[in-house]
Design a protein around this motif. Structure first.
Motif, short mmCIF file in Angstrom:
data_model
loop_
_atom_site.label_atom_id
_atom_site.label_comp_id
_atom_site.label_asym_id
_atom_site.label_seq_id
_atom_site.Cartn_x
_atom_site.Cartn_y
_atom_site.Cartn_z
N ALA A 196 0.82 -1.22 0.00
CA ALA A 196 0.00 0.00 0.00
C ALA A 196 0.86 1.27 0.00
O ALA A 196 0.34 2.36 -0.23
CB ALA A 196 -0.91 0.00 1.21
N TYR A 197 2.15 1.12 0.30
CA TYR A 197 3.02 2.30 0.28
C TYR A 197 3.49 2.63 -1.13
O TYR A 197 3.95 3.72 -1.40
CB TYR A 197 4.26 2.06 1.16
CG TYR A 197 3.91 1.85 2.61
CD1 TYR A 197 3.51 2.92 3.39
CD2 TYR A 197 3.96 0.58 3.18
CE1 TYR A 197 3.17 2.73 4.73
CE2 TYR A 197 3.62 0.38 4.51
CZ TYR A 197 3.23 1.46 5.28
OH TYR A 197 2.88 1.27 6.59
N ARG A 208 0.39 8.43 1.62
CA ARG A 208 -0.05 7.16 1.04
C ARG A 208 0.43 5.98 1.91
O ARG A 208 1.62 5.89 2.20
CB ARG A 208 0.53 7.03 -0.37
CG ARG A 208 -0.10 5.95 -1.20
CD ARG A 208 0.44 5.96 -2.62
NE ARG A 208 1.85 5.65 -2.66
CZ ARG A 208 2.73 6.26 -3.45
NH1 ARG A 208 2.36 7.20 -4.28
NH2 ARG A 208 3.99 5.90 -3.44
N GLY A 209 -0.51 5.16 2.31
CA GLY A 209 -0.16 4.00 3.14
C GLY A 209 -0.54 4.17 4.59
O GLY A 209 -0.57 3.21 5.35
N ALA A 210 -0.84 5.42 5.00
CA ALA A 210 -1.24 5.65 6.40
C ALA A 210 -2.69 5.23 6.59
O ALA A 210 -3.47 5.14 5.63
CB ALA A 210 -1.08 7.13 6.75
N GLU A 211 -3.08 4.95 7.87
CA GLU A 211 -4.49 4.68 8.16
C GLU A 211 -5.27 5.99 8.00
O GLU A 211 -4.76 7.06 8.36
CB GLU A 211 -4.63 4.16 9.60
CG GLU A 211 -6.06 3.79 9.94
CD GLU A 211 -6.21 3.37 11.41
OE1 GLU A 211 -5.27 2.81 11.98
OE2 GLU A 211 -7.31 3.62 11.96
N LEU A 261 -2.85 18.64 -6.82
CA LEU A 261 -2.80 17.19 -7.09
C LEU A 261 -3.09 16.42 -5.81
O LEU A 261 -2.65 16.81 -4.73
CB LEU A 261 -1.41 16.79 -7.61
CG LEU A 261 -0.82 17.55 -8.79
CD1 LEU A 261 0.46 16.87 -9.26
CD2 LEU A 261 -1.82 17.65 -9.94
N ASN A 262 -3.79 15.31 -5.96
CA ASN A 262 -4.06 14.45 -4.82
C ASN A 262 -2.73 14.04 -4.16
O ASN A 262 -1.77 13.72 -4.85
CB ASN A 262 -4.82 13.21 -5.30
CG ASN A 262 -5.38 12.40 -4.15
OD1 ASN A 262 -4.64 11.96 -3.28
ND2 ASN A 262 -6.68 12.22 -4.15
N ASN A 263 -2.72 14.05 -2.84
CA ASN A 263 -1.46 13.75 -2.14
C ASN A 263 -0.99 12.31 -2.27
O ASN A 263 0.12 11.98 -1.87
CB ASN A 263 -1.58 14.14 -0.66
CG ASN A 263 -1.43 15.64 -0.52
OD1 ASN A 263 -0.43 16.21 -0.96
ND2 ASN A 263 -2.42 16.31 0.02
N GLU A 264 -1.84 11.44 -2.82
CA GLU A 264 -1.39 10.08 -3.09
C GLU A 264 -0.32 10.06 -4.19
O GLU A 264 0.42 9.11 -4.32
CB GLU A 264 -2.57 9.19 -3.52
CG GLU A 264 -3.60 9.00 -2.44
CD GLU A 264 -3.38 7.75 -1.58
OE1 GLU A 264 -3.16 6.67 -2.15
OE2 GLU A 264 -3.41 7.87 -0.34
#
Ligand SMILES: [Fe+2]
Ligand SMILES: [Fe+2]
Lengths: 157, 379
Positions: free
Chosen positions: B59-60, B78-81, B165-168
């Motif tokens: 997921a990271y 990205r990857g955090a809960e 932009l989306n932070n992902e």
């Protein structure tokens, strides 16, 4: 000891100098490209493949052919053009305004860039200063260049 | 302030109770059980250090990023809960294909290690040893004025998209941040060089500024990237190489080698972005053509800017005598053709081979080539 040009020894000597001067090349940044050097006369050609990775020249070897789809580009030129460039680097401690790699290749007047994919060819420009400074290291070598004739051709021994 | 907190924390009872419990050492510790993947990444190549590619796991990673990012619209990395209550920051771009490029993470790492410094890495002290003829200095000052102008918009454009932009899209945003720094440095180095010529800055370029406005005002990131990275910077990359070719001193050659490296990286991102789009969303082909129609019109209109073309002619011809101008005109025409040819070459490799038939710019290239051949300028 004199190092003959063209020869694998010449490129190995540049590779060794680059390693010794790691701080300088680390300052210039990652250089990740594999390209060919082709030196031609009317009756023969010398071909070397140079692989750069991270901050160093990882490998140099002599090859019989180039696969342009597998490498980034090839720098090709007459022996006379290469000799003139190296002689200039020796005299000035680095290439002068008329002998930088970009200038020699820009319109293909002295050296030509051969490539399959322009995006891979553009690595020549992405790593331009590293590649130029790699060749400028030749100013520290005692290179035995072929003799130039009056007509501008060169005589190899 | 466009946003004000809906809570006045200085008077809110819930907040003050929580704060006091923490001060008494009554911990919550709920974060200890974050529902995330446990990972201890290591460098694949220790000489290269720990790269974004080394973090491309689960997921990271960026490989697992979906085409549409629906869940995370916040600052959560990205990857955090993603707990309840995260704000919707209303990112303008949440489609991966609008921003993604093959090797984005590689361009970022390359950019970070290849940063240079316009104050220290150019041997400014050597300027004293060069004495340039007056007409060359003046033409060069004019060219540097134009380049400073161009680099200012190249700084503004990626900067204005960063926060949208989306932070992902971590790697893209980081790469854009390096581009902003690169372009700021380009503007700096050209301004500094202009102010050492003895002439300072010369005349701004209205036609080019209108063209740059077209890039700035793009309706989407994808449109902007086509106009900026692929077309604009592709043309500028050839221009930097030509500028290195005609540079009057070794110092100037070094400046153009350094800016060319950065520019080639920006073009690389643009090419790899277009390749990504063409491979994953071939149905966008027509939209891309329509946008290129407009951008090419802008590029062709640049011919109006004699304040850019004429300095090139004088610098390439090394003076203003008749024979210098003739020589300079010939070389500059070859350069302009090279700019266009290299642009179409890049499009070919992105899978847009039909662009050559459709493009008015390509038609203009062929007409230019024919007239230069007729005049005996090129074989
Ligand atoms: Fe730039
Ligand atoms: Fe750029």
């Amino acid at each position: 000891m004199k190092i003959p040009f063209p020869s694998l020894t010449f490129f190995q000597a540049l590779q060794a100098l680059m390693r010794q001067d790691e701080a300088r090349f680390r300052r210039l940044g990652f250089v990740d490209t594999t390209f060919g050097i082709r030196i031609v006369t009317t009756d023969r050609a010398w071909q070397y493949l140079l692989t750069f990775e991270v901050f160093e020249c990882r490998e140099v070897r002599e090859v019989s052919t180039f696969d342009l789809t597998a490498i980034d580009f090839v720098l090709q030129g007459d022996l006379a053009a290469w000799v003139e460039m190296l002689d200039n680097i020796r005299q000035h401690g680095g290439a002068d305004v008329s002998h930088s790699l970009n200038t020699l290749t820009h319109f293909g007047e002295r050296l030509t860039l051969l490539y399959d994919d322009p995006d891979n060819r553009d690595k020549f420009f992405r790593f331009q200063e590293s590649i130029q400074e790699f060749f400028d290291l030749a100013s520290a070598l005692d290179v035995e260049l072929p003799m130039s004739t009056a007509a501008g051709a060169v005589v190899t021994t | 302030m466009a946003y004000l907190s809906t809570i006045d924390f200085f008077t809110d009872r819930n907040f003050l109770d929580r704060w006091q419990r923490t001060l008494r050492g009554e911990l919550d510790l709920g974060w200890l059980h974050a529902k995330t993947e446990k990972l201890a990444a290591t460098p694949e190549n220790p000489r290269r250090g720990l790269t974004f590619r080394d973090l491309d796991q689960g997921a990271y990673g960026f490989t697992a990023l979906p085409e549409v990012v629906r869940q995370n619209r916040s600052l959560a990395p990205r990857g955090a809960e993603l707990p309840e209550g995260l704000p919707d920051l209303q990112p303008a771009v949440s489609h991966k294909s609008e921003v993604w490029a093959y090797n984005t993470e590689g361009y970022y790492e390359e950019a970070m290690t290849r940063q240079w410094n316009a104050t220290l890495d150019v041997p400014w002290h050597e300027l004293a040893k060069y004495e340039l003829p007056d007409d060359i200095s003046r033409a060069y000052a004019q060219l540097l004025t134009f380049l400073t102008e161009v680099e200012m918009i190249a700084t503004d454009v990626p900067a204005q998209w960063l926060g949208r932009l989306n932070n992902e899209f971590t790697e893209v945003k980081n790469f854009m941040a390096t581009q902003v720094m690169d372009e700021a440095r380009h503007s700096e180095v050209f301004r500094k060089r202009a102010l050492t010529t003895g002439y300072g800055l010369m005349k701004a370029s209205p036609q080019n500024e209108w063209s740059l406005k077209l890039i700035r005002d793009s309706d989407s990131f994808a449109e902007m990237s086509l106009a900026l990275h692929l077309v604009g910077e592709g043309f500028v990359l050839t221009l930097f190489r030509f500028s290195e070719y005609i540079s009057p001193t070794e110092l100037d050659k070094k400046i153009f080698r350094l800016v060319m490296q950065d520019e080639a990286r920006h073009v690389g991102y643009g090419v790899q972005h277009l390749k990504w789009v063409m491979r994953h969303f071939p149905e966008k082909r027509e939209v891309i053509h329509q946008h290129l129609d407009e951008v090419e019109n802008m590029v062709f209109g640049g011919g109006y800017a004699v304040e850019v073309t004429e300095p090139f002619i004088i610098l390439a011809g090394k003076g203003t005598k008749k024979e210098n101008i003739e020589h300079g005109t010939r070389i500059t025409a070859l350069f302009q053709m090279k700019q266009i040819e290299e642009y179409f070459e890049r499009l070919d490799k992105c899978g847009l081979q039909e662009r050559r038939q459709r493009s008015k710019l390509h038609n203009a290239l062929e007409l230019t080539r024919a007239s230069l051949q007729e005049a005996g300028v090129i074989p």
